[in-house]
Structure formats: C-alpha cells, structure tokens
Design a protein around this motif. Structure first.
Motif, PDB file in Angstrom:
ATOM      1  N   LYS A   1     147.704  72.900  -9.165  1.00  0.00           N
ATOM      2  CA  LYS A   1     148.497  73.997  -8.593  1.00  0.00           C
ATOM      3  C   LYS A   1     148.234  75.328  -9.289  1.00  0.00           C
ATOM      4  CE  LYS A   1     152.248  71.004  -7.000  1.00  0.00           C
ATOM      5  NZ  LYS A   1     153.670  70.609  -7.160  1.00  0.00           N
TER       6      LYS A   1
ATOM      7  N   ASP B   1     146.292  77.773  -7.020  1.00  0.00           N
ATOM      8  CA  ASP B   1     147.049  78.529  -6.029  1.00  0.00           C
ATOM      9  C   ASP B   1     147.826  79.664  -6.678  1.00  0.00           C
ATOM     10  OD1 ASP B   1     146.086  76.753  -4.163  1.00  0.00           O
ATOM     11  OD2 ASP B   1     147.924  75.563  -4.072  1.00  0.00           O
TER      12      ASP B   1
ATOM     13  N   ILE C   1     154.760  78.463  -9.793  1.00  0.00           N
ATOM     14  CA  ILE C   1     154.665  77.017  -9.549  1.00  0.00           C
ATOM     15  C   ILE C   1     156.050  76.386  -9.509  1.00  0.00           C
ATOM     16  CG2 ILE C   1     153.862  74.833 -10.528  1.00  0.00           C
ATOM     17  CD1 ILE C   1     151.423  76.394 -11.618  1.00  0.00           C
TER      18      ILE C   1
END
Length: 446
Positions: free
Chosen positions: A87, A90, A401
């Motif tokens: 993650k 991203d 996140i």
C-alpha cells in the motif's frame, strides 16, 4: 466541486467499491456500494497522530513525540508497518506523484525523498494541511510537545504530554530497568526542566503541596490556555498500569523524604506516582481536558505488554472522584480488544482506532470494530497514529494508509450489520458519521 467529482473522494470511493462487487453470501466481506460511497465522502476528525511541521521547520522538528521510538534497539515490526508494504505505492503516488514499488533500495529512497521535497517546496507552510486534504481528514489532534509552523489550529488541535509530572524524583534506577527506558527517562527529565522554566521555577518545590500548586496546576492551565484539547500519558512505556488510591498525606511524606535522595525506594516511589496520576487526572476533569492513554502493545522489544492490560485501569474508571474526567484509550487496546470494549460501559471511557488502523488489516479489525459498534457506538473514535516511522513511511504515508484501512474496515463492519438486519440503511449512515467525526465533536465540544 461536488463530492462525487472531488478527486480524493472519487479515488477512495473507487477503492471501497472494489470490495462491493461480489454478491452477498454467507461469510461475504464485500462492502455495500451505496454505503461505501457515503463513507468515502465524510471528512474525519483524527483523534490521535504525530504530524511533523511544515517547511521550513520540518527538517529539525523533534517535538512530534516526547518519547521518540526511532532510536530504540531493533525489534520485530508488524507487517503493516514494514518497508515492503504494497500500500505504500498507492500512498507515494497519491501524495508525492512517485511511482516506486516497495521495498525501495537506497536509490529509490533518494528518489522518494526528492519527490517529497518537491511537494514540500510547492506547498510551503501549507504542506501539513495538504496531507490532511489528501487523506480526507478535516481535523487532526496533534500529539506533540509543542505546535509550530503549519501544524496549528483549526486544522490541527494540540494534545501535549504530562508523563514527566509523575516522576519528580531520581529516575536512574527506573531507567536501568530496560534499554528502552534508559533512553526514555532522560527525555522525561529534560521535558520536566522545560516545564519548570515555563511556569517560572528554577527547581522542584520542596513540598508536594507546592509541587502541585506551583507546577502541576499552572502547567495544565497554561497548556489549556495555549490551545490544548486533551492531555496525553505514554505511561505504558515507563511503567505498568495499576494506580493505587494513595492518600495525599502519605504522598507528601514520600515526596519530602525522597526528593533529593538517589535511587528512591521503588515501592514508595510508585505510591507517589499513583497519587500524582489520580491528582492530574482529576485536574484534567476540572479543566475539561480528556486524558489520553496509550493502550496497545507498544514499540520496542522491551515493552511490557502484560503491564499494558487496560483492565488494570478499571479502578480509576470506578473512582467517583474521577467521573468528571473523560479517558480516551488510544490504539484500541490490542491484543486486549474484548477487554477494552467491555470498559466502554463506564460513562467516561472512550477508545480510538489509532495504530490498529495501520498494523491490523481491515478484514481482521472489522470483526472487533463491529463488536464495539454493536455495543457502544458513541464511544469509538477515528484515528490514524500518523507518525514518522521510517524513511519509507513518514507521518504522511501513515495518515493516508490508515485512513484507507479504517474506512474499509468500517464499511465491512457496517455492511455485515446491514446484511444481518441489525441496522437499517439510515442507521448505517448515522454510525459512519458518528465514528468518523460526530463522536469526537461531542467529546471535545468542537
């Protein structure tokens, strides 16, 4: 710009919608698409985080924690906070337009830092607020020693530290207990010296009564006047929970007898700490400052997990003298998730989801989040624990996140309640708004 066309909200809606494609069936953990879209649009109040300052002050900022954990001996990081976390890609792409794949090698980390610096330069003193905007966070409670450039009200609300007030005696023996505490107690001693200067004292007062009237009360009132909305204890890093109800005359004798003695008797010193904790908690209640407590397995290989059991705090919550003090149990108490949920029946106890929203997967966390929502939904607070953890995960990536994880977990929990006919669509929306911002608004009276 309408919410549906806002690029951040549209992206989060798409991410949540990916979990809403499969048909409902037994054990299905997909998210209701309408609910996913609603959750994505709600700006959040982040109950607990450690943001760093905006440029130009960020480079030398160490006030993001009274007890920084970045210099401790190596220990085993949870998977959700490791540099190979998928993650992170991203987060880097969204925040810094950086397309690297974790884990990054030395060259990749240099490129990431260059991408961060480009955004810092572009945003300037607005940089910290820019991170909030990208993470759909309206307000962040900043747990810091002091506020500063870019980290200011109204987007950031101050939560200072008061652990040092519990340890006015010689702490060398306590520091020798573990390598972590050897690092931490000198930091607490230094912060206490700073607090003494702030209230105009050159040394510790000779009596406990003077200590309370000349340092404890003036400091809390000063912090309140300077914008504090709560007070934070990291006490679980320094000693175990379990605060006896110690009479003030006994505490006064211990203070006067041991103030200038090296290596004070450990049992007597604990009694003094116990008195001071209850006294400070009561003063926080008088000042309408909720007390924040670290309650999860903390960082470091020497952290006392057994001593962090939130059930040890129950006598405090049952003390009628402290019923005017609101306690917020940070990090959801993992691994004591069921025990901490039971404590929410106390009228002045709340919990937040900080750190869990980083280190626990949404699917796993949704199980006990649903349990808490089914029992005490008005007591649960959104939170990220955004912190400068590493060169790969700064407070910026952590905020982004954690926000994504938490909204996904909330969607799974509420969808399950919908499909089991426990709640209506209207109630699901109400619960989402409560957790994401209304509960915090009510607690802090924003």
């Amino acid at each position: 710009m309408s919410p549906s066309r806002h690029p951040i909200i549209a992206t989060l809606t798409l991410l949540l919608a990916t979990f809403a494609q499969a048909p409902a069936q037994s054990g299905d953990l997909s998210i209701d698409p309408t609910l996913a879209a609603q959750i994505a649009t709600i700006p959040a109040i982040d109950n607990h985080a450690h943001p760093t300052l905006s440029p130009p002050a960020y480079a030398t900022d160490r006030n993001f924690d009274a007890l920084p954990v970045d210099n401790m001996e190596p220990y085993t990081d949870p998977v959700g906070m490791r540099p190979d976390l998928a993650k992170l890609h991203d987060a880097w792409q969204t925040l810094f337009h950086f397309n690297g794949q974790p884990p990054l090698d030395a060259a990749g980390l240099t490129q990431l830092e260059a991408a961060r610096e480009s955004i810092r330069t572009k945003q300037g003193t607005n940089y910290s607020a820019y991170i909030l905007d990208k993470s759909n966070i309206a307000t962040m409670l900043a747990n810091r020693v002091a506020m500063g450039v870019g980290v200011q009200s109204p987007r950031f609300r101050w939560v200072p530290y008061v652990d040092t007030l519990l340890f006015p005696l010689d702490n060398s023996a306590l520091a020798a207990a573990t390598p972590d505490r050897k690092q931490f107690f000198p930091l607490e001693d230094a912060l206490r010296k700073k607090y003494l200067q702030q209230v105009g004292l050159k040394a510790l007062p000779p009596t406990l009564d003077a200590y309370l009237k000349q340092l404890v009360i003036p400091l809390l009132e000063q912090q309140k006047a300077n914008g504090a909305v709560a007070e934070k204890f990291e006490i679980a890093y320094l000693r175990s929970f379990g605060f006896d109800d110690v009479p003030q005359p006994e505490a006064a004798r211990i203070y006067a007898t041991l103030l200038h003695r090296p290596h004070p008797n450990e049992a007597q010193y604990k009694r003094l700490q116990d008195f001071l904790f209850r006294y400070i908690a009561a003063e926080c209640g008088r000042l309408n400052l909720p007390v924040h407590l670290h309650t999860t397995a903390g960082g470091g290989g020497y952290f006392s997990i057994a001593g962090d059991n939130p059930l040890l705090l129950e006598p405090l919550f049952n003390d009628p003298r402290l019923r005017h003090t609101n306690f917020v149990l940070l990090h959801g108490g993992w691994p004591f998730v069921h025990e901490i949920g039971a404590l929410l029946q106390k009228p002045n106890v709340y919990l937040d989801l900080s750190q869990q929203s980083l280190m626990i997967s949404p699917r796993t966390m949704s199980a006990w989040l649903r349990e808490w929502l089914e029992l005490y939904p008005e007591k649960i607070l959104y939170a990220t624990d955004a912190y400068p953890y590493s060169s790969s995960m700064g407070w910026e990536e952590a905020a982004w996140i954690a926000n994504r994880n938490l909204r996904e977990s909330l969607g799974i929990a509420l969808t399950g309640m919908l499909r089991d006919n426990e709640i209506t669509d209207t109630r699901a929306t109400e619960l989402a708004n409560m957790l994401l911002h209304q509960n915090a608004e009510s607690l802090y009276k924003f």
